[in-house]
Motif scaffolding. Sequence first.
Motif, short mmCIF file in Angstrom:
data_model
loop_
_atom_site.label_atom_id
_atom_site.label_comp_id
_atom_site.label_asym_id
_atom_site.label_seq_id
_atom_site.Cartn_x
_atom_site.Cartn_y
_atom_site.Cartn_z
N UNK A 1 0.70 -1.34 0.03
CA UNK A 1 0.05 0.12 0.01
C UNK A 1 1.29 1.56 -0.29
N UNK A 2 2.05 1.43 0.67
CA UNK A 2 2.79 2.44 1.19
C UNK A 2 3.44 2.87 -0.26
N UNK A 3 3.71 1.52 -1.20
CA UNK A 3 3.94 1.63 -2.76
C UNK A 3 3.37 2.70 -3.50
N UNK A 4 2.06 2.23 -3.01
CA UNK A 4 1.14 2.75 -4.30
C UNK A 4 0.83 4.27 -3.63
N UNK A 5 0.68 4.49 -2.62
CA UNK A 5 0.27 6.03 -2.21
C UNK A 5 1.54 6.99 -2.41
N UNK A 6 2.62 6.72 -2.42
CA UNK A 6 3.55 7.48 -2.73
C UNK A 6 3.60 7.65 -4.80
N UNK A 7 3.30 7.27 -4.75
CA UNK A 7 3.37 7.59 -6.52
C UNK A 7 1.62 8.40 -6.87
N UNK A 8 2.27 9.00 -7.72
CA UNK A 8 0.47 10.06 -8.15
C UNK A 8 -0.22 8.82 -9.44
N UNK A 9 0.90 7.67 -9.50
CA UNK A 9 -0.48 7.79 -11.05
C UNK A 9 -1.18 6.80 -10.25
N UNK A 10 -1.72 6.43 -8.79
CA UNK A 10 -2.35 5.17 -9.31
C UNK A 10 -3.90 5.83 -7.88
N UNK A 11 -4.79 4.83 -7.83
CA UNK A 11 -6.01 4.53 -6.23
C UNK A 11 -5.84 3.42 -6.30
N UNK A 12 -5.27 3.64 -5.29
CA UNK A 12 -5.47 2.66 -4.38
C UNK A 12 -6.48 2.53 -3.13
N UNK A 13 -7.06 1.20 -2.80
CA UNK A 13 -8.45 0.55 -2.40
C UNK A 13 -8.41 -0.61 -1.82
#
Length: 266
Positions: A94-106
């Motif tokens: 989750x931390x990996x995706x939340x640090x990248x602007x191109x992703x919407x994590x659910x």
Amino acid sequence: MIYLMCPPEHFTVDYVINPWMDVETPVDRELALKQWDDLRRAVEDLGHVVHVLPAMPGLPDMVFAANGAFSVDGVVYGAKFRYPQRAAEADAHRAFYELAPDWRFVSPTQVNEGEGDFAYVPGRGLILAGYGFRTEPAAHAEAQEVLGRQVLSLRLVDPRFYHLDTALAVLDEHRITYYPGAFSESSQRLLASLFPDAVLADEADALAFALNLVSDGKNVLINADSVAYGEKLSAAGFRPVLVELGELKRGGGSIKCCINELRQAV
């Protein structure tokens, strides 16, 4: 294509959560690291991009990065692991995706193990989803709502093939490959009806983790023990690329388990 991998810096087998794990057989971590790096370089040599997720102490199975999430068109459905030994891996992904602007994590509310039990057939906009041992069927409905794609539930019945990615893989936009014996009779009928041109594997192929593969639509990365299955791929028009990954198979995973595909928004 873009992938996420995690090095086996802390890889070991000190608990048993699948039939392949044996705590009595010591792991050669140096060899595991070498084989993992060979796999990473093989992916990059095919022209693909690999992001590396830092390994965390106390999480020996984190090398199996496919289980951490499942993404389609920039939307990420996070994992919620069945066993407590792996639970903290979900937070790292989750931390990996939340640090990248191109992703919407659910975040999930249902137990699921990412690409371990979800596979995307892009030409059909269809998600194939496994259940029976790890992922709960309720996660299939949740993933459908999160990702906006139809989900087809497939029941796994053989504990040796505890994740979908040990028994089925997507080869290109429309074609898949699978081992029928890993699925219930009704799931076998569904697969045969929807994918009459599938590349079928036999039990020997599946037991060699041949189906735990990664394909870019032309080149198919398979483990070095899968020579006979590689011939089937060649006959179907694909190019098998064999990589030795024997040490990591001690944890119950192979090529695909180590690689999570990052499907960004088009």
